[in-house]
Design a protein around this motif. Sequence first.
Motif, PDB file in Angstrom:
ATOM      1  N   MET A 239       0.851  -1.200   0.000  1.00 45.04           N
ATOM      2  CA  MET A 239       0.000   0.000   0.000  1.00 45.04           C
ATOM      3  C   MET A 239       0.881   1.243   0.000  1.00 45.04           C
ATOM      4  O   MET A 239       1.796   1.357   0.832  1.00 45.04           O
ATOM      5  N   PRO A 240       0.670   2.179  -0.930  1.00 48.50           N
ATOM      6  CA  PRO A 240       1.518   3.367  -0.999  1.00 48.50           C
ATOM      7  C   PRO A 240       1.345   4.261   0.226  1.00 48.50           C
ATOM      8  O   PRO A 240       0.281   4.307   0.839  1.00 48.50           O
ATOM      9  N   VAL A 241       2.411   4.988   0.538  1.00 48.63           N
ATOM     10  CA  VAL A 241       2.374   5.916   1.672  1.00 48.63           C
ATOM     11  C   VAL A 241       1.454   7.088   1.330  1.00 48.63           C
ATOM     12  O   VAL A 241       1.468   7.599   0.204  1.00 48.63           O
ATOM     13  N   LYS A 242       0.663   7.509   2.300  1.00 51.90           N
ATOM     14  CA  LYS A 242      -0.211   8.659   2.087  1.00 51.90           C
ATOM     15  C   LYS A 242       0.623   9.869   1.701  1.00 51.90           C
ATOM     16  O   LYS A 242       1.720  10.082   2.233  1.00 51.90           O
ATOM     17  N   ILE A 243       0.081  10.691   0.787  1.00 53.30           N
ATOM     18  CA  ILE A 243       0.831  11.830   0.277  1.00 53.30           C
ATOM     19  C   ILE A 243       1.226  12.793   1.401  1.00 53.30           C
ATOM     20  O   ILE A 243       2.326  13.343   1.419  1.00 53.30           O
ATOM     21  N   GLU A 244       0.349  12.970   2.393  1.00 49.56           N
ATOM     22  CA  GLU A 244       0.652  13.909   3.476  1.00 49.56           C
ATOM     23  C   GLU A 244       1.755  13.401   4.405  1.00 49.56           C
ATOM     24  O   GLU A 244       2.338  14.177   5.182  1.00 49.56           O
ATOM     25  N   ASP A 245       2.057  12.094   4.318  1.00 45.38           N
ATOM     26  CA  ASP A 245       3.085  11.518   5.185  1.00 45.38           C
ATOM     27  C   ASP A 245       4.459  11.416   4.506  1.00 45.38           C
ATOM     28  O   ASP A 245       5.431  11.033   5.144  1.00 45.38           O
ATOM     29  N   ARG A 246       4.521  11.762   3.240  1.00 50.74           N
ATOM     30  CA  ARG A 246       5.806  11.695   2.531  1.00 50.74           C
ATOM     31  C   ARG A 246       6.652  12.926   2.839  1.00 50.74           C
ATOM     32  O   ARG A 246       6.119  14.020   3.072  1.00 50.74           O
ATOM     33  N   PRO A 247       7.980  12.801   2.861  1.00 52.83           N
ATOM     34  CA  PRO A 247       8.846  13.970   3.099  1.00 52.83           C
ATOM     35  C   PRO A 247       8.617  15.016   2.017  1.00 52.83           C
ATOM     36  O   PRO A 247       8.623  14.703   0.821  1.00 52.83           O
ATOM     37  N   VAL A 248       8.412  16.262   2.419  1.00 58.89           N
ATOM     38  CA  VAL A 248       8.057  17.309   1.471  1.00 58.89           C
ATOM     39  C   VAL A 248       9.164  17.552   0.448  1.00 58.89           C
ATOM     40  O   VAL A 248       8.893  17.814  -0.735  1.00 58.89           O
ATOM     41  N   GLU A 249      10.439  17.442   0.852  1.00 58.71           N
ATOM     42  CA  GLU A 249      11.529  17.683  -0.096  1.00 58.71           C
ATOM     43  C   GLU A 249      11.564  16.609  -1.182  1.00 58.71           C
ATOM     44  O   GLU A 249      11.931  16.879  -2.325  1.00 58.71           O
ATOM     45  N   GLN A 250      11.173  15.381  -0.815  1.00 57.70           N
ATOM     46  CA  GLN A 250      11.112  14.296  -1.792  1.00 57.70           C
ATOM     47  C   GLN A 250      10.018  14.554  -2.820  1.00 57.70           C
ATOM     48  O   GLN A 250      10.212  14.380  -4.031  1.00 57.70           O
ATOM     49  N   VAL A 251       8.854  15.005  -2.335  1.00 57.01           N
ATOM     50  CA  VAL A 251       7.744  15.315  -3.237  1.00 57.01           C
ATOM     51  C   VAL A 251       8.097  16.517  -4.102  1.00 57.01           C
ATOM     52  O   VAL A 251       7.823  16.543  -5.311  1.00 57.01           O
ATOM     53  N   ARG A 252       8.742  17.525  -3.523  1.00 59.15           N
ATOM     54  CA  ARG A 252       9.118  18.713  -4.278  1.00 59.15           C
ATOM     55  C   ARG A 252      10.077  18.359  -5.420  1.00 59.15           C
ATOM     56  O   ARG A 252       9.929  18.821  -6.548  1.00 59.15           O
ATOM     57  N   GLU A 253      11.052  17.510  -5.135  1.00 62.61           N
ATOM     58  CA  GLU A 253      12.011  17.102  -6.168  1.00 62.61           C
ATOM     59  C   GLU A 253      11.293  16.378  -7.311  1.00 62.61           C
ATOM     60  O   GLU A 253      11.566  16.614  -8.481  1.00 62.61           O
ATOM     61  N   GLN A 254      10.361  15.501  -6.963  1.00 67.26           N
ATOM     62  CA  GLN A 254       9.587  14.757  -7.967  1.00 67.26           C
ATOM     63  C   GLN A 254       8.792  15.712  -8.849  1.00 67.26           C
ATOM     64  O   GLN A 254       8.759  15.578 -10.077  1.00 67.26           O
ATOM     65  N   VAL A 255       8.150  16.702  -8.229  1.00 67.80           N
ATOM     66  CA  VAL A 255       7.322  17.656  -8.963  1.00 67.80           C
ATOM     67  C   VAL A 255       8.178  18.533  -9.872  1.00 67.80           C
ATOM     68  O   VAL A 255       7.836  18.774 -11.043  1.00 67.80           O
ATOM     69  N   ILE A 256       9.303  19.024  -9.353  1.00 69.04           N
ATOM     70  CA  ILE A 256      10.184  19.870 -10.170  1.00 69.04           C
ATOM     71  C   ILE A 256      10.726  19.084 -11.354  1.00 69.04           C
ATOM     72  O   ILE A 256      10.809  19.607 -12.479  1.00 69.04           O
ATOM     73  N   ASP A 257      11.076  17.829 -11.139  1.00 72.25           N
ATOM     74  CA  ASP A 257      11.536  16.983 -12.253  1.00 72.25           C
ATOM     75  C   ASP A 257      10.469  16.878 -13.337  1.00 72.25           C
ATOM     76  O   ASP A 257      10.766  16.978 -14.538  1.00 72.25           O
ATOM     77  N   GLN A 258       9.235  16.678 -12.917  1.00 69.72           N
ATOM     78  CA  GLN A 258       8.150  16.525 -13.897  1.00 69.72           C
ATOM     79  C   GLN A 258       7.884  17.845 -14.629  1.00 69.72           C
ATOM     80  O   GLN A 258       7.589  17.847 -15.834  1.00 69.72           O
ATOM     81  N   LEU A 259       7.990  18.964 -13.921  1.00 68.33           N
ATOM     82  CA  LEU A 259       7.821  20.271 -14.567  1.00 68.33           C
ATOM     83  C   LEU A 259       8.901  20.494 -15.622  1.00 68.33           C
ATOM     84  O   LEU A 259       8.621  20.918 -16.748  1.00 68.33           O
ATOM     85  N   ILE A 260      10.139  20.221 -15.255  1.00 60.88           N
ATOM     86  CA  ILE A 260      11.258  20.401 -16.190  1.00 60.88           C
ATOM     87  C   ILE A 260      11.070  19.513 -17.415  1.00 60.88           C
ATOM     88  O   ILE A 260      11.256  19.949 -18.560  1.00 60.88           O
ATOM     89  N   TYR A 261      10.707  18.258 -17.177  1.00 61.12           N
ATOM     90  CA  TYR A 261      10.579  17.295 -18.275  1.00 61.12           C
ATOM     91  C   TYR A 261       9.471  17.700 -19.246  1.00 61.12           C
ATOM     92  O   TYR A 261       9.642  17.663 -20.470  1.00 61.12           O
ATOM     93  N   ASN A 262       8.333  18.109 -18.713  1.00 58.40           N
ATOM     94  CA  ASN A 262       7.218  18.505 -19.576  1.00 58.40           C
ATOM     95  C   ASN A 262       7.513  19.808 -20.307  1.00 58.40           C
ATOM     96  O   ASN A 262       7.157  19.957 -21.472  1.00 58.40           O
ATOM     97  N   TYR A 263       8.162  20.739 -19.644  1.00 58.49           N
ATOM     98  CA  TYR A 263       8.532  21.983 -20.325  1.00 58.49           C
ATOM     99  C   TYR A 263       9.531  21.708 -21.441  1.00 58.49           C
ATOM    100  O   TYR A 263       9.407  22.235 -22.558  1.00 58.49           O
ATOM    101  N   SER A 264      10.517  20.857 -21.177  1.00 60.37           N
ATOM    102  CA  SER A 264      11.536  20.564 -22.189  1.00 60.37           C
ATOM    103  C   SER A 264      10.949  19.860 -23.407  1.00 60.37           C
ATOM    104  O   SER A 264      11.501  19.938 -24.504  1.00 60.37           O
ATOM    105  N   HIS A 265       9.797  19.192 -23.237  1.00 57.43           N
ATOM    106  CA  HIS A 265       9.131  18.521 -24.349  1.00 57.43           C
ATOM    107  C   HIS A 265       8.017  19.370 -24.961  1.00 57.43           C
ATOM    108  O   HIS A 265       7.211  18.879 -25.752  1.00 57.43           O
ATOM    109  N   GLY A 266       7.955  20.647 -24.560  1.00 56.27           N
ATOM    110  CA  GLY A 266       7.006  21.572 -25.171  1.00 56.27           C
ATOM    111  C   GLY A 266       5.571  21.425 -24.715  1.00 56.27           C
ATOM    112  O   GLY A 266       4.656  21.931 -25.376  1.00 56.27           O
TER     113      GLY A 266
END
Length: 218
Positions: free
Chosen positions: A1-28
């Motif tokens: 069972m995946p860990v609840k989003i509110e229980d995950r370390p915020v820096e880990q979630v932030r890194e994941q989100v920034i990676d996805q933003l960069i990747y989608n922007y780089s692909h237009g």
Amino acid sequence: MPVKIEDRPVEQVREQVIDQLIYNYSHGVISAEAFERRLDEAMATTDNTALLELVSDLELTTDTQYQSEKRAQFTPNYSSQNHSETLHLRSIMGSNERSGQWVVPKEIHLTNLLGSIELDFTDAIFQHQHITLHVNCLLGSDEIYVPEHVNVVSKMFSVVGSVENKSVSLNKLHGPTITIEGKVILGSVEIKVKRTIKEKFVSFANNLKASWKDMNKY
């Protein structure tokens, strides 16, 4: 069972989100304006749910090539060559600077009397995981520039002087650690990043976007 989003370390979630933003922007997928706006929000918020909402409409996820290029960009340069273990920089009523691509020894000594010293680790090549920086500053100013992936531990003693540590806080498990110790009397020591982490993210994203365009030409 995946860990609840509110229980995950915020820096880990932030890194994941920034990676996805960069990747989608780089692909237009999103515009430069939308990318920078969402990047600002991702770096500012401390709420995991709000972070994930920033990429809820983005379907592209990062791949192994992206992670490889990210490591190359954000991981410190290491050298296995055996260089001098000590560096001395002195400034007496003058100025001294060490910058560019240089090999960082295990110990560095800064001696400053009525002068200025600039020590720039931005493009430096590290050969040790732990570096000790000894500072002796009297009526002078020391400016120390560190890249985002370097940990900084300040153990400075100040007498009618100032010590400011403006280095950024990121996930730096693989980065070297610089321990700064010594004293500053009637002077100043400032530790900071030459290029902000946002500027580095934007530069990385733009380089990826240019590479993606070049690949699609053929």
